[in-house]
Design an enzyme around this catalytic site. Structure first.
Site, mmCIF file in Angstrom:
data_model
loop_
_atom_site.group_PDB
_atom_site.id
_atom_site.type_symbol
_atom_site.label_atom_id
_atom_site.label_comp_id
_atom_site.label_asym_id
_atom_site.label_seq_id
_atom_site.Cartn_x
_atom_site.Cartn_y
_atom_site.Cartn_z
ATOM 1 N N LYS A 146 78.270 -33.694 25.985
ATOM 2 C CA LYS A 146 78.242 -32.503 26.817
ATOM 3 C C LYS A 146 77.609 -31.352 26.042
ATOM 4 O O LYS A 146 77.581 -31.432 24.819
ATOM 5 C CB LYS A 146 79.647 -32.128 27.287
ATOM 6 C CG LYS A 146 80.618 -31.888 26.115
ATOM 7 C CD LYS A 146 81.244 -30.553 25.955
ATOM 8 C CE LYS A 146 80.432 -29.367 25.682
ATOM 9 N NZ LYS A 146 80.909 -28.492 24.586
ATOM 10 N N HIS A 238 85.518 -29.040 29.274
ATOM 11 C CA HIS A 238 86.890 -29.227 28.782
ATOM 12 C C HIS A 238 87.942 -28.617 29.716
ATOM 13 O O HIS A 238 88.921 -29.274 30.069
ATOM 14 C CB HIS A 238 87.078 -28.588 27.403
ATOM 15 C CG HIS A 238 86.082 -29.053 26.383
ATOM 16 N ND1 HIS A 238 85.591 -30.330 26.350
ATOM 17 C CD2 HIS A 238 85.494 -28.406 25.344
ATOM 18 C CE1 HIS A 238 84.746 -30.444 25.328
ATOM 19 N NE2 HIS A 238 84.664 -29.299 24.715
ATOM 20 N N LYS A 337 86.380 -17.439 21.939
ATOM 21 C CA LYS A 337 86.198 -17.575 20.490
ATOM 22 C C LYS A 337 86.772 -16.326 19.823
ATOM 23 O O LYS A 337 86.891 -15.274 20.448
ATOM 24 C CB LYS A 337 84.715 -17.685 20.147
ATOM 25 C CG LYS A 337 84.076 -18.935 20.768
ATOM 26 C CD LYS A 337 83.342 -19.750 19.746
ATOM 27 C CE LYS A 337 82.711 -20.981 20.333
ATOM 28 N NZ LYS A 337 83.362 -22.233 19.932
HETATM 29 C C1 BG6 Z 1 83.075 -28.101 21.684
HETATM 30 C C2 BG6 Z 1 82.424 -26.762 21.855
HETATM 31 O O1 BG6 Z 1 82.812 -28.921 22.782
HETATM 32 O O2 BG6 Z 1 84.475 -27.932 21.554
HETATM 33 C C3 BG6 Z 1 82.748 -25.848 20.702
HETATM 34 O O3 BG6 Z 1 81.012 -26.945 21.947
HETATM 35 C C4 BG6 Z 1 84.243 -25.767 20.488
HETATM 36 O O4 BG6 Z 1 82.201 -24.557 20.909
HETATM 37 C C5 BG6 Z 1 84.858 -27.167 20.423
HETATM 38 O O5 BG6 Z 1 84.472 -25.068 19.277
HETATM 39 C C6 BG6 Z 1 86.367 -27.094 20.405
HETATM 40 O O6 BG6 Z 1 86.894 -28.355 20.184
HETATM 41 P P1 BG6 Z 1 88.303 -28.567 19.488
HETATM 42 O O7 BG6 Z 1 88.510 -30.043 19.540
HETATM 43 O O8 BG6 Z 1 88.163 -28.007 18.098
HETATM 44 O O9 BG6 Z 1 89.284 -27.796 20.298
#
Ligand code: BG6
Length: 490
Positions: A146, A238, A337
């Site tokens: 993705k 997500h 973020k």
């Molecule tokens: C990714 C995003 O899909 O997921 C990132 O592109 C993000 O920007 C990351 O930081 C977060 O994943 P996790 O598993 O660390 O929560």
């Protein structure tokens, strides 16, 4: 036990491969889940990179595995499974014949996984060359990352191009959140406990919040992120996938088709947000410098090194699912973020009791709340009202039942979403991957939001280290709701 497989990682020298995919395969090896005879073939663009790849992988594993995971003995055995190769994914040259020859050394019925850890713009050419060079066998599968595309149309184009060379059941679209053991536990919680399932609808639930907050900033991904923004990077995939798992009906069976059918119904029932609905129901934000864990961190524009950008690093949405089960229940989706804490959590707020038999002098009767925290700790908390037992008076107070799942299992198993998904792709198990129809439907909901933002407005600013812009609090306050921020008392 899984049969041996070959996995070709296109973009083998890239960030994803070194940070996530190689550690995932190493863990699979350590746990005994990488069948003997399996090979991992990372591709790089030049011979010099190929020659030094084993050392590159060695360094990457030492850096990106967790403390205590790396050891010289396992590395020695694991490195013997690594077969770096040179390919240029936009040119059908002789290097591809060499790759074919290596793959053909083994039985043609062996599973072949082509993992495209590449920019989506070259998915098409890579698949085309795989096909023209005769690398795609009956047991081949392609894994794509993705976000698929930047909008519905570009996603369709990419999906259509891949579909020229692979059948839908050979295409594995990754959303790594679905590979998290805790995310699968969400289904276990819902579909193996009548306790919750009988109270999982608009009759019992007042509102649901799904928050994915991160403390990291741009992490040297400025080029990608400034074009994508949080809506495409986190919400389109997500957050909507988590929403599906929380809101979907029980699938008939836990197989890929049944699960996808139910997820798709949720996406189809999402109330569209068009034009002014976007202004009224969505807050977008961008961080400015702030204090995070005692350190001053730069703002988005400073990290980007640009004077201006409208890209959102935070999104909060009030969404509705227009179906029988969820009529009238707001689903608050939030991601950002540089927020105060890293956390992924689902908060289910139950309705208030219908009648207060105690009067006003016993303390406030809080609604019950179920908090399912997916990371960093894996916990389930249920808050109930209870009488204080330390005096004769009738005084009520909320008490929280706290289940710490990570402490329940301490057998050394390292939960790793990529490991699970790569092994599932090798085993031809698509349950945790995304169907083309889901991608299409998710973009259908996202596209009008992007369009509205292009026409109107700017992100609201929020301090790094905070929980997002004030407007996001106001969004909930309009309906007398409040964000549950991790660290708040459950
Ligand atoms: C990714 C995003 O899909 O997921 C990132 O592109 C993000 O920007 C990351 O930081 C977060 O994943 P996790 O598993 O660390 O929560």
């Amino acid at each position: 036990m899984l049969n041996p497989f070959d996995i070709v990682i296109f973009g083998g020298g890239g960030d994803l491969a070194l940070r996530k995919l190689l550690p995932a395969m190493y863990r699979a090896y350590q746990e005994g889940n990488l069948p003997q005879g399996s090979r991992i073939l990372p591709t790089v663009r030049e011979e010099s990179k190929r020659a030094e790849y084993i050392e590159t992988a060695h360094e990457a594993l030492k850096e990106f595995l967790s403390k205590g995971e790396f050891n010289a003995k396992d590395w020695k055995a694991f490195s013997a499974c690594l077969v770096p190769v040179v390919t240029n994914v936009t040119e059908a040259d002789d290097d591809w014949d060499k790759l074919k020859a290596i793959l053909d050394e083994h039985d043609v019925s062996k599973s072949r996984v082509f993992y495209l850890s590449l920019p989506p713009a070259v998915y098409g050419s890579c698949c085309e060359i795989l096909s023209s060079k005769g690398l795609i066998t009956e047991t081949s599968r392609v894994v794509v990352e993705k976000p698929i595309g930047y909008c519905g149309n570009s996603a369709e184009e990419i999906n259509a191009k891949i579909a020229e060379f692979f059948k839908e059941d050979q295409i594995f679209r990754i959303d790594h959140y679905l590979g998290k053991e805790t995310v699968q536990n969400l289904m276990a919680l819902r579909f193996s406990n009548s306790l919750f399932e009988n109270m999982w609808d608009a009759k019992s639930i007042d509102n649901i919040q799904i928050s994915l907050s991160e403390t990291v900033g741009l992490e040297s991904r400025a080029g990608f992120y400034d074009k994508a923004g949080a809506l495409r990077d986190m919400v389109q995939n997500h957050l909507l996938q988590l929403l599906c798992l929380v809101a979907m009906e029980s699938p008939n069976k836990l197989n890929a088709n049944s699960i996808r059918t139910e997820k798709l119904k949720v996406l189809e029932s999402l109330r569209p947000l068009m034009s002014t609905d976007v202004d009224d129901n969505i807050v977008r934000g961008q961080y400015v410098p702030g204090d995070l864990d005692g350190k001053i961190v730069p703002g988005y524009l400073e990290e980007l090194n640009e004077g201006s950008s409208k890209t959102e690093t935070f999104v909060a949405i009030r969404a509705h699912i227009d179906n029988w089960r969820w009529a009238g229940v707001p689903f608050y989706l939030r991601t950002g973020k540089r927020m105060a804490k890293r956390c992924a959590e689902i908060v289910v707020e139950y309705k208030k009791v219908s009648h207060n038999v105690y009067g006003d002098n016993v303390g406030k009767i809080e609604p019950n709340r179920l908090v399912i925290r997916l990371q960093p700790e894996e916990t389930i908390q249920l808050t109930l009202m209870s009488k204080r037992l330390d005096n004769l008076e009738m005084q009520l107070e909320p008490v929280t039942m706290n289940i710490e799942l990570s402490q329940a299992y301490s057998n050394g198993f390292h939960s790793d979403a990529y490991k699970r998904l790569m092994l599932d792709a090798a085993a031809n198990n698509p349950s945790l991957f995304i169907h083309r129809d889901e991608v299409r439907q998710a973009w259908k909901w996202i596209d009008p939001i992007v369009e509205r933002w292009q026409e109107k407005g700017n992100p609201s600013l929020y301090r790094a280290g905070s929980w997002g812009p004030d407007d996001a609090d106001e969004l909930l306050a309009e309906k007398n709701h409040v964000w549950f921020n991790t660290g708040d008392k459950a």
